[in-house]
Motif scaffolding. Structure first.
Motif, short mmCIF file in Angstrom:
data_model
loop_
_atom_site.label_atom_id
_atom_site.label_comp_id
_atom_site.label_asym_id
_atom_site.label_seq_id
_atom_site.Cartn_x
_atom_site.Cartn_y
_atom_site.Cartn_z
N GLY A 134 3.02 -1.80 8.14
CA GLY A 134 3.17 -0.97 6.95
C GLY A 134 3.06 -1.76 5.66
N THR A 135 2.93 -3.09 5.77
CA THR A 135 2.84 -3.91 4.57
C THR A 135 1.42 -4.38 4.29
OG1 THR A 135 3.36 -5.92 5.80
CG2 THR A 135 5.21 -4.70 4.84
N LYS A 136 0.47 -3.99 5.13
CA LYS A 136 -0.93 -4.40 4.96
C LYS A 136 -1.77 -3.16 4.66
CE LYS A 136 -0.58 -8.31 8.05
NZ LYS A 136 -1.04 -8.89 9.30
N TRP A 137 -2.80 -3.37 3.84
CA TRP A 137 -3.72 -2.29 3.50
C TRP A 137 -4.63 -2.00 4.69
CZ3 TRP A 137 -3.97 0.43 -1.09
CH2 TRP A 137 -3.16 -0.04 -2.13
N VAL A 138 -5.02 -0.75 4.83
CA VAL A 138 -5.98 -0.35 5.85
C VAL A 138 -7.34 -0.96 5.51
CG1 VAL A 138 -6.69 1.80 4.72
CG2 VAL A 138 -6.79 1.63 7.19
N ASP A 139 -8.09 -1.29 6.53
CA ASP A 139 -9.44 -1.89 6.29
C ASP A 139 -10.51 -0.87 6.43
OD1 ASP A 139 -8.60 -4.47 5.72
OD2 ASP A 139 -8.37 -4.91 7.84
N PRO B 35 0.82 -1.22 0.00
CA PRO B 35 0.00 0.00 0.00
C PRO B 35 0.85 1.26 0.00
CG PRO B 35 -0.02 -1.04 2.16
CD PRO B 35 0.71 -1.95 1.25
N PRO B 36 0.40 2.32 -0.67
CA PRO B 36 1.14 3.59 -0.64
C PRO B 36 0.99 4.25 0.73
CG PRO B 36 -0.90 3.86 -1.85
CD PRO B 36 -0.78 2.40 -1.52
N TYR B 37 1.84 5.23 0.99
CA TYR B 37 1.79 5.96 2.25
C TYR B 37 0.39 6.50 2.50
CZ TYR B 37 2.77 9.44 5.80
OH TYR B 37 2.75 10.17 6.95
N GLY B 38 -0.11 6.29 3.70
CA GLY B 38 -1.44 6.76 4.06
C GLY B 38 -2.51 5.68 3.95
N CYS B 39 -2.20 4.59 3.27
CA CYS B 39 -3.17 3.49 3.12
C CYS B 39 -2.69 2.22 3.83
CB CYS B 39 -3.43 3.21 1.65
SG CYS B 39 -4.31 4.54 0.80
N GLN B 40 -1.66 2.34 4.66
CA GLN B 40 -1.18 1.19 5.40
C GLN B 40 -1.98 1.04 6.69
OE1 GLN B 40 1.63 3.73 5.33
NE2 GLN B 40 3.09 2.83 3.93
N SER B 41 -2.12 -0.20 7.16
CA SER B 41 -2.81 -0.42 8.43
C SER B 41 -1.93 0.09 9.56
CB SER B 41 -3.14 -1.90 8.61
OG SER B 41 -1.97 -2.65 8.81
N ALA B 42 -2.54 0.34 10.71
CA ALA B 42 -1.80 0.90 11.85
C ALA B 42 -0.78 -0.09 12.41
CB ALA B 42 -2.78 1.31 12.93
N ASP B 43 -1.05 -1.38 12.32
CA ASP B 43 -0.17 -2.37 12.93
C ASP B 43 0.94 -2.85 11.99
OD1 ASP B 43 -2.15 -3.59 11.39
OD2 ASP B 43 -2.00 -5.47 12.48
#
Length: 74
Positions: free
Chosen positions: A69-74, A59-67
């Motif tokens: 940096g390699t997972k997309w935000v849900d 995911p690009p910066y700003g769309c990573q999950s909080a836990d």
């Protein structure tokens, strides 16, 4: 007043082009515009990017999950 409306329209169109694109999720201008959007629009933008690139790239910066940096935000 017209100048402000024109700038907002151009920036909005540029942001929309970024989140609906299918070629480059790491466009620097698009990422910057994404960070200025209100939370509901940022979330929608990340969901659009995830739909287009979710299995293909990180995911690009700003769309990573909080836990992670390699997972997309849900």
């Amino acid at each position: 007043m017209i100048v402000v409306i024109a700038v907002v329209a151009i920036m909005g169109q540029r942001w929309y082009s970024y989140v609906t694109n299918t070629t480059d999720p790491f466009d620097e201008v698009g990422i910057s515009l994404q960070s200025y959007m209100p939370a509901p629009l940022r979330h929608w933008g990340c969901m659009q990017l995830k739909q287009n690139f979710g299995q293909k790239t990180l995911p690009p910066y700003g769309c990573q999950s909080a836990d992670s940096g390699t997972k997309w935000v849900d």
